[in-house]
Design an enzyme around this catalytic site. Structure first.
Site, PDB file in Angstrom:
ATOM      1  N   GLN A 133      -4.842  -1.189  -7.376  1.00  0.00           N
ATOM      2  CA  GLN A 133      -5.526  -0.273  -6.464  1.00  0.00           C
ATOM      3  C   GLN A 133      -6.146   0.873  -7.249  1.00  0.00           C
ATOM      4  O   GLN A 133      -5.542   1.390  -8.193  1.00  0.00           O
ATOM      5  CB  GLN A 133      -4.567   0.302  -5.424  1.00  0.00           C
ATOM      6  CG  GLN A 133      -5.265   1.192  -4.389  1.00  0.00           C
ATOM      7  CD  GLN A 133      -4.333   1.694  -3.298  1.00  0.00           C
ATOM      8  OE1 GLN A 133      -3.947   2.850  -3.299  1.00  0.00           O
ATOM      9  NE2 GLN A 133      -3.969   0.810  -2.370  1.00  0.00           N
ATOM     10  N   ASP A 159       0.818  -1.214   0.000  1.00  0.00           N
ATOM     11  CA  ASP A 159       0.000   0.000   0.000  1.00  0.00           C
ATOM     12  C   ASP A 159       0.851   1.263   0.000  1.00  0.00           C
ATOM     13  O   ASP A 159       0.322   2.365  -0.113  1.00  0.00           O
ATOM     14  CB  ASP A 159      -0.956  -0.009   1.197  1.00  0.00           C
ATOM     15  CG  ASP A 159      -2.103   0.983   1.032  1.00  0.00           C
ATOM     16  OD1 ASP A 159      -2.594   1.134  -0.097  1.00  0.00           O
ATOM     17  OD2 ASP A 159      -2.504   1.604   2.040  1.00  0.00           O
ATOM     18  N   SER A 197      -7.272   5.714  -0.624  1.00  0.00           N
ATOM     19  CA  SER A 197      -7.430   4.395  -1.236  1.00  0.00           C
ATOM     20  C   SER A 197      -8.900   3.997  -1.201  1.00  0.00           C
ATOM     21  O   SER A 197      -9.558   4.118  -0.166  1.00  0.00           O
ATOM     22  CB  SER A 197      -6.594   3.357  -0.484  1.00  0.00           C
ATOM     23  OG  SER A 197      -5.226   3.705  -0.500  1.00  0.00           O
TER      24      SER A 197
END
Length: 287
Positions: free
Chosen positions: A279, A205, A229
């Site tokens: 993502q 991440d 996110s």
């Protein structure tokens, strides 16, 4: 957190009931809980409901609300299926009874089959020739924007070395890709594959949404763009050695409708493809 052992202590949840767990949070420089931490803690909860030796092969998740750093996070595991080859778990994360995150994870028994992979870029600079975030802080700290300097000053259990250092004062668009070497701090020899997958997910991440800003870097930056996110998916292929540098090679196929999409492959130093990541994130220009 300054080492992989510190990170493990955060990711390893306290068991409250058979399928309910609780975790604490550590800041990475954001006012909210780091998404990678929630991802990894949710996987820790899911893995602790797996008793048949199966290994995580994919997960898909959505971030619903920003997490509060000062509140514990409760993780509830749902056993969706235990078939002859695959096991599926659903994990929800909440704070004060407010749902902040959901994850589905699938686990597979070890099987023999066909094998191929996409090759790692050959022209990537080796990590020994590059500056880490810690090196940048030491060499350029007094000239960096305050927000960047403050971010780099946060102690981390992972060292990052981007292959290209961009000048934050240079207003020009960048290529739609980014390559970052990373290595955990401390000895990871004692950790099993399940734990390494959780730690790798935590690391995944970092950096990935930043590449979606590259094509707009002449006008967009962290100070004038609201980012968050929205979802995160990951596929896990092979075991790996965490005691050496690994490469996160990322690109961004699309930005539109105040959202940016990014994807990446994670390789060992010698080019073994370990995992793939996608993502999508909010990228809303601030008026």
């Amino acid at each position: 957190m300054t080492s992989i052992d510190d990170l493990y202590q955060v990711l390893h949840l306290n068991q409250i009931e058979a399928l309910r767990f609780e975790g604490i949070s550590k800041t990475v420089g954001s006012p909210n809980v780091f998404g990678g931490q929630v991802l990894a803690q949710a996987l820790n909860a899911a893995y602790r409901s797996i008793n048949n030796g199966r290994i995580l092969h994919s997960m898909h998740s959505y971030f619903l609300e920003a997490g509060d750093l000062n509140l514990p996070i409760t993780y509830d595991v749902g056993v969706m299926r235990d078939g002859s080859s695959f096991s599926v778990r659903r994990v929800t994360a909440s704070q004060n009874d407010k749902l902040i995150f959901i994850l589905s994870a699938s686990f597979h028994k070890k099987e023999d089959g066909y094998s191929h992979q996409m090759d790692m870029k050959q022209e990537v600079k080796p990590p020994e020739t590059l500056l880490s975030w810690d090196d940048m802080l030491e060499q350029f700290g007094d000239t960096l924007p305050l927000k960047t300097k403050t971010f780099l000053e946060i102690p981390r259990p992972v060292s990052f070395k981007p292959t290209q250092i961009t000048n934050p004062f240079e207003k020009k668009d960048l290529p739609p890709y980014m390559d970052v070497w990373f290595k955990v701090k401390g000895d990871a020899s004692a950790y099993d594959l399940a734990t390494k997958q959780q730690i790798l997910t935590y690391i995944s991440d970092y950096n990935i949404l930043a590449v979606a800003l590259h094509r707009h870097a002449s006008k967009a930056h962290w100070g004038n763009t609201q980012t968050a996110s929205l979802d995160h998916s990951m596929w896990y292929y092979r075991d790996f050695d965490f005691n050496d540098w690994m490469l996160f090679s990322m690109d961004t196929p699309n930005t539109s409708n105040a959202r940016g999409f990014a994807r990446g492959n994670i390789y060992t130093r010698d080019g073994v493809l370990v995992a793939s990541v996608t993502q999508e994130g909010l990228m809303r220009p601030l008026k």
